[in-house]
Design a protein around this motif. Structure first.
Motif: not given
Length: 167
Positions: A87-95, A118-124, A152-162
């Motif tokens: 969940x993002x602070x603007x009320x949207x959710x990032x996948x 990784x890299x975050x983007x806004x996309x449809x 339209x949503x936020x997306x994040x492609x992760x290379x690593x996760x903790x």
């Protein structure tokens, strides 16, 4: 004599099949009981990350953000752990997906703090993909059928996760 041999063979096969199912069930139970904390994907560290507020601000000014972000896992793909949401602070959710489908996270990691790099983007996201994500999340057919327009949503492609321990 032949009937005895066939009966013995069938008994052995049934016992082998049952014991195989038992070990699958017990290892599945152990997976569910295990803490989902740890490092996944490429080796990353837990320093120099930005907040979710900073991420959203950066994406308002630019098409892309590269770096580390700290948040909390809201939802995880119930099929394989091949994506999660934050969940993002603007009320949207990032996948959050994982680069090249190269790793997964534990399916029981909802609610845990996480650092992702990784890299975050806004996309449809198109309707077919949204429906696929809803199926992976275990949504009802009614909820899946209600998806009728792209989003339209936020997306994040992760290379690593903790995934960190809950405080």
């Amino acid at each position: 004599m032949r009937n005895l041999f066939i009966f013995s063979l069938c008994s052995v096969l049934v016992l082998a099949a049952c014991s195989g199912n038992q070990s699958d069930k017990s290892s599945e139970s152990a997976d569910k009981a295990a803490l989902p904390t740890g490092k996944f994907g490429e080796e990353i560290n837990d320093s120099d990350f930005v907040s979710l507020h900073q991420l959203v601000s950066a994406l308002e000014e630019s098409e892309e953000f590269t770096g580390k972000v700290k948040g909390e896992i809201k939802e995880v793909c119930s099929m394989k752990g091949c994506w999660m949401t934050i969940d993002l602070p603007n009320g949207q959710t990032m996948r959050v997906t994982f680069k090249d489908y190269g790793f997964f996270v534990p399916k029981n990691s909802q609610g845990y703090p996480v650092i992702i790099e990784g890299v975050a983007t806004k996309k449809v996201t198109d309707v077919a993909t949204l429906k696929h994500y809803a199926e992976d999340a275990g949504k009802s057919q009614e909820e899946i059928d209600a998806i009728t327009s792209p989003k339209q949503e936020y997306a994040f492609e992760a290379i690593g996760v903790i995934i960190q321990e809950n405080a």
